[in-house]
Design a protein around this motif. Structure first.
Motif, short mmCIF file in Angstrom:
data_model
loop_
_atom_site.label_atom_id
_atom_site.label_comp_id
_atom_site.label_asym_id
_atom_site.label_seq_id
_atom_site.Cartn_x
_atom_site.Cartn_y
_atom_site.Cartn_z
N ALA A 156 0.83 -1.21 0.00
CA ALA A 156 0.00 0.00 0.00
C ALA A 156 0.86 1.25 0.00
N THR A 157 1.99 1.22 0.71
CA THR A 157 2.87 2.39 0.75
C THR A 157 3.48 2.68 -0.62
N GLY A 158 3.84 1.62 -1.35
CA GLY A 158 4.38 1.82 -2.69
C GLY A 158 3.34 2.35 -3.66
N LEU A 159 2.12 1.84 -3.56
CA LEU A 159 1.05 2.33 -4.41
C LEU A 159 0.75 3.79 -4.11
N ARG A 160 0.81 4.14 -2.83
CA ARG A 160 0.57 5.54 -2.46
C ARG A 160 1.58 6.46 -3.13
N ALA A 161 2.84 6.06 -3.15
CA ALA A 161 3.87 6.91 -3.75
C ALA A 161 3.61 7.12 -5.24
N VAL A 162 3.23 6.07 -5.94
CA VAL A 162 2.95 6.19 -7.38
C VAL A 162 1.76 7.11 -7.60
#
Length: 745
Positions: free
Chosen positions: A262-268
């Motif tokens: 979820a943290t990686g998706l948030r950054a994108v």
């Protein structure tokens, strides 16, 4: 939002109930006011579920889990009673529609809105996962859209990470279409954070495209697609930033380990949303938020029959004064204060008489039954887009008496699914009219069901004659045909051969493989040849259904020295065979065919022999029109869908406009019955973007067919739009012909 019913309590746990927000199998959600005046959404569980110890334990868990989450993008619990006879839970009221409601009413959301939505929901999920929890039911209905950002709600089936997907054999917890494969499989796999990421990927794909990535329909079918088939992400890359499209596709990986955190998706998502200004919602959704806020300030009154007697001087149940309404609404305004003065201004827009906020308008729900998957997917998708643009245009107008909402059902264009789809729409009490079905097979199966229920259904693309639903053959007053039937299709060809080419001798090759169309064409041309008034003649040359070599028939037809050849057939391949035979024989006269053969297959099979062929069609190419309405529609379609309008999109737009004009006749009445719509629609005249939609004033209710057919010409490897048949005056390859006498029919 609906008025309280007589059986609803006045108050619960110190909360005064104001209106019903929704009701389902598990219970009812109310708009209520806490002791401090704050508006809340209060969920009350039905007695039969409250009596189940396992369900009550699950409800206790929801209260405990939701109460421990404090992130900005989750809705906080304000009060609860898990031990009451009817247990309840109160959360802060969010003055905005769910994502499901917004997309149903307005269609796909802009790319930046999707990016902001993804960033903030990913942040919410990251906080949930950091607390050692999994939501397990992330879906559009559990996401509310507020002016300052989305809110994730309903932790009723949330659990600790690592628990299995099933609570009992073969019982799936969650919502098909948003369940991860590991949740959907019969063998219960572990449900962990990647399951929520998968669901969020489905949500973002739905928000960007307006359709579920694994389709809709029977839940078991949707679950099967989720486990075994790839998601439908067609066009996603043109609607959102490429890196976001790739991230969404990654979320939908079958294997949990391949999905992003979820943290990686948030950054994108944050990178894709950067630099777009302050507001994150499109204006149409902002208006929905304002409407919900206004309704919260002025909920519908409880029916008088249910109101208790009020002693003189007791003001508890009197309509609120403006000052009292301001006090009541103070915390509702606070709910949107993060959006600044502009958001507050939307809530307090007064009417010209200065009496305060205008009353909320009712919502009228129409349905679309179309093929959104399968062989006819392009047809259904174009119609859905046209309908959504029409609904958005209606809802954006000032001073409307009602809002339009849309519910969509995918029948794949198949008879087997069409009947069940129709029954599902007929069971929905909010649906007052249906656009579709879109294919002949689906219309044939669903038409009698809609007719028996007096549900108005508008055939936009399906030929009523081929479906056996022409008004002369059915006893229903709810069939609304908005296209020219196949029995009319010979008129544009006759007009072209008479007015444009001044043809006196016509040969008709009648394809035995297309019985209905071929015989209609033969009969009509024999009865009324091109240039009949000036002695025009027709010769008829049948070709057997199993005859592949059309050379001998073409040679026979050309022996009479015709100036034009009409191929009366529906097969693109057989029409191409005729084109090649005519080219081989050196025929250079007019060559015409009919819309069912007007496909890429004809162009590919005929090659250079296709050049110059003219076809009739009952739909326009709206992007080739120079009218202001057509240009505006084309621009809106391109802006939202990144492509030109597809076949039948403009006609679906007009059909929706006809329905909106019909519904105008009911004003702002709370409810409208389908039978009333069916009666009124045939007396409504609507000047559509493509053609006027007007019906005869007899029992047949036939569409008046003037200006309802068009001509296309094969040129340069594509079908080029010539125009409405009665306006075409010159052929691109021929000098302008002045007909000896205009044709009149």
């Amino acid at each position: 939002m609906r008025a309280l019913r007589p059986e609803d309590p006045e108050s619960l746990g110190g909360h005064r109930l104001l209106a019903r927000l929704g009701s389902g199998g598990m219970g009812t959600v109310y708009l209520a006011r806490a002791g401090d005046g704050a508006p809340v959404a209060l969920k009350v569980i039905r007695a039969e579920y409250a009596a189940d110890p396992a369900f009550r334990a699950r409800f206790r868990r929801e209260v405990r889990l939701a109460g421990g989450l404090t992130g900005h993008w989750v809705v906080p619990v304000t009060a609860a009673d898990t031990e009451a006879a009817a247990p309840w839970l109160a959360t802060a009221f969010v003055a905005g529609p769910s994502l499901a409601e917004a997309v149903a009413a307005l269609g796909a959301l802009p790319g930046r809105t999707v990016a902001v939505l993804g960033a903030r929901l990913a942040r919410a999920l990251a906080e949930v996962h950091a607390a050692g929890l999994v939501h397990r039911d992330v879906k559009p209905g559990n996401i509310l859209l507020a002016l300052d950002g989305p809110r994730l709600i309903d932790f009723g089936i949330a659990q600790g990470a690592g628990v299995t997907a099933l609570t009992a054999p073969d019982v799936v917890i969650g919502t098909p279409g948003y369940l991860a494969p590991e949740q959907a499989r019969a063998s219960a796999g572990e449900v962990a954070a990647p399951s929520d990421v998968f669901a969020l990927g489905c949500v973002l794909a739905y928000a960007a495209t307006g359709r579920r990535p694994f389709g809709s329909g029977d839940p078991s079918t949707v679950l099967y697609r989720t486990v075994h088939e790839e998601p439908d992400l067609d066009g996603l890359g043109a609607l959102v930033a490429p890196e976001l499209a790739a991230a969404i596709a990654g979320c939908l990986a079958k294997e949990p380990a391949r999905r992003p955190l979820a943290t990686g998706l948030r950054a994108v998502c944050e990178a894709a949303s950067a630099g777009g200004g302050e507001g994150w919602l499109p204006p149409e959704v902002v208006r929905l938020v304002a409407d919900r806020s206004a309704r919260a300030l002025d909920p519908p009154p409880r029916p008088q029959a249910a109101a208790p007697a009020v002693a003189a001087g007791d003001v508890r149940d009197r309509p609120p004064t403006r000052r009292r309404a301001l006090v009541i609404g103070g915390s509702a305004l606070a709910a949107v204060a993060a959006s600044g003065a502009a958001g507050a201004a939307l809530l307090w827009r007064r009417d010209p008489g200065g009496r305060g906020a205008a009353p909320p308008v009712p919502t009228r729900t129409i349905a679309l039954q179309a093929a959104l998957s399968g062989a006819h997917k392009d047809l259904g998708t174009a119609q859905e887009r046209g309908v959504r643009l029409a609904i958005a245009a209606h809802n954006a107008r000032a001073g409307i008496a009602f809002r339009l909402a849309l519910t969509v059902q995918d029948d794949r264009g198949e008879a087997g699914r069409s009947a069940s789809t129709a029954r599902a729409l007929l069971a929905d009490p909010d649906v007052c009219a249906v656009i579709g079905p879109g294919t002949v097979a689906a219309a044939r199966a669903a038409g009698p069901l809609y007719g028996a229920a007096s549900m108005p259904f508008l055939l936009v693309s399906a030929d009523p004659d081929e479906a056996g639903l022409s008004p002369a053959k059915v006893t229903t007053r709810s069939l609304v045909v908005t296209r020219a039937p196949s029995t009319y299709r010979v008129l544009p060809v006759t007009s072209y051969l008479t007015r444009v080419r001044d043809i006196r001798r016509t040969a008709v090759i009648v394809d035995g493989a297309a019985d209905t169309l071929a015989q209609n064409v033969r009969r009509n041309l024999e009865d009324s040849p091109p240039n009949e008034d000036l002695g025009g003649t027709v010769t008829v040359h049948p070709v057997a259904a199993g005859q592949d070599d059309l050379g001998p028939v073409v040679a026979q037809a050309l022996a009479d020295a015709p100036q034009a050849v009409v191929f009366a057939g529906s097969s693109p391949a057989r029409t191409a065979a005729c084109a090649r035979a005519l080219a081989d024989a050196g025929f250079a006269g007019a060559r015409t065919g009919f819309e069912p053969a007007m496909r890429k297959e004809f162009l590919d099979a005929a090659g250079s022999a296709a050049e110059g062929w003219v076809f009739e069609a009952p739909y326009t190419e709206v992007q080739s029109s120079d009218s202001g309405a057509a240009r505006a529609f084309t621009a809106a379609y391109r802006a939202r869908y990144r492509t030109v309008p597809g076949r039948w999109a403009a006609e679906a737009y007009d059909a929706t406009g006809l329905l909106a004009r019909t519904l105008d006749g009911f004003g702002s009445r709370a409810t409208v019955r389908p039978g009333e719509v069916a009666e009124r629609i045939f007396t409504t005249r609507y000047e559509g973007m493509v053609k006027p939609l007007t019906f005869t004033k007899d029992d047949m209710h036939l569409l008046q067919l003037e200006r309802s057919a068009f001509l296309y010409r094969a040129r340069g490897g594509r079908f080029r739009f010539m125009g409405r048949f009665d306006q075409v005056t010159q052929d691109d390859d021929q000098p302008r012909a002045t007909p000896s006498r205009p044709v009149t029919r």
